[in-house]
Design an enzyme around this catalytic site. Structure first.
Site, mmCIF file in Angstrom:
data_model
loop_
_atom_site.group_PDB
_atom_site.id
_atom_site.type_symbol
_atom_site.label_atom_id
_atom_site.label_comp_id
_atom_site.label_asym_id
_atom_site.label_seq_id
_atom_site.Cartn_x
_atom_site.Cartn_y
_atom_site.Cartn_z
ATOM 1 N N SER A 147 -41.770 28.134 19.771
ATOM 2 C CA SER A 147 -41.694 28.256 18.315
ATOM 3 C C SER A 147 -41.949 26.900 17.683
ATOM 4 O O SER A 147 -41.665 25.850 18.287
ATOM 5 C CB SER A 147 -40.301 28.761 17.898
ATOM 6 O OG SER A 147 -40.141 28.721 16.502
ATOM 7 N N TYR A 160 -30.928 27.809 18.057
ATOM 8 C CA TYR A 160 -32.219 28.448 18.313
ATOM 9 C C TYR A 160 -33.299 27.395 18.550
ATOM 10 O O TYR A 160 -34.087 27.498 19.498
ATOM 11 C CB TYR A 160 -32.598 29.339 17.128
ATOM 12 C CG TYR A 160 -33.968 29.966 17.257
ATOM 13 C CD1 TYR A 160 -34.193 31.002 18.162
ATOM 14 C CD2 TYR A 160 -35.038 29.525 16.479
ATOM 15 C CE1 TYR A 160 -35.449 31.576 18.292
ATOM 16 C CE2 TYR A 160 -36.293 30.101 16.602
ATOM 17 C CZ TYR A 160 -36.497 31.121 17.504
ATOM 18 O OH TYR A 160 -37.741 31.681 17.633
#
Length: 267
Positions: A147, A160
């Site tokens: 990501s 995250y």
């Protein structure tokens, strides 16, 4: 029917039941993959996807393996069976993952552990199980979905972002280890995608409202990932604006945090 670029290929996709995983499976079938091994927790959703592909693509074999990637014992058993059942595994797309956005001091230990188990340890374990097979074949392609958050952490995504930074570090190290063994390794770094990911990560919808103009479609991500199969593509970064922002952040973190602090705190 014309043979696509993936004709004869056996491809594994984890997190295949929804989001970009589902679209990557569809795109692989469209490009002529011979065997698709689709993995996710929901057997019902996987079976529906298999039925859909069966109606559209006669020559594609779709095999369903329900599995929670965060359960390492079940993962080992499943991938051991896969290793023995298929003579070759050409591509492993480690796509399974999820996030929960919250202030770190409000994050539960269970949420932290589950994110690490799925996003990092499960991805590493799946790769570890298949790497010897690819090495024996003398070829293979491992694609890890990380990501932009792994390059540019923002408030309420500290855990995250940490998991995705770990995915990037692992991917870069692995690429160096196997580059002379005929095995390709690619990282995928998308920004926010228009999927159900945010129903868990951002149930109130505030983050989605703030970044909606930068969100990319799952179809476009899937197309770029599948197009990279078999190439030496090191990274796929999208959208361009967020990739550029992450590059600036890496070069001038203090300046970016000072100037864009308000923009980064949008969750």
């Amino acid at each position: 029917m014309a043979k696509g670029k993936l004709h004869g290929k056996t491809i594994i996709v984890t997190g295949a039941s929804a989001g970009i995983g589902r679209h990557m499976v569809r795109e692989c079938a469209k490009q002529g993959a011979s065997t698709l091994i689709i993995i996710a927790r929901s057997e019902d959703k996987l079976e529906r996807l298999k039925a859909e592909l069966g109606m559209q693509y006669d020559e594609v074999t779709v095999d369903v393996y329900p599995l929670d990637i965060g359960n390492l014992e079940a993962l080992q058993n499943t991938f051991e069976a896969i290793k023995w059942q298929y003579s070759t595994i050409d591509v492993l797309i480690n796509n399974a993952g999820f996030g929960i956005f919250s202030l770190f001091e409000e994050a539960s230990f269970l949420d932290m552990k589950t994110m690490l188990d799925v996003n990092v340890l499960g991805m590493m374990a799946a790769t570890r199980m298949l790497l010897p097979k690819m090495r024996q074949q003398g070829e293979g392609h491992i694609i890890n979905v990380a990501s932009i958050a792994g390059k540019m952490a923002t408030p309420k995504s500290s855990v995250y972002s940490a998991t995705k930074a770990a995915v990037l570090g692992f991917t870069n190290g692995l690429r160096s280890e196997v580059r002379r063994q005929g095995i390709k390794v690619t990282a995928v770094n998308p920004g926010p995608i228009k999927t159900n990911f945010f129903k868990i990560a951002d149930p109130e919808g505030n983050y989605v409202k703030n970044v909606e103009r930068w969100m990319v479609s799952p179809e476009s991500v899937a197309e770029k990932v599948v197009a990279a199969i078999g190439t030496n593509k090191r990274e796929i970064n999208l959208p361009f604006a967020m990739h550029a922002g992450a590059k600036l952040y890496q070069m001038f973190p203090r300046t970016v945090e000072k100037i864009a602090g308000g923009l980064l705190n949008k969750k």
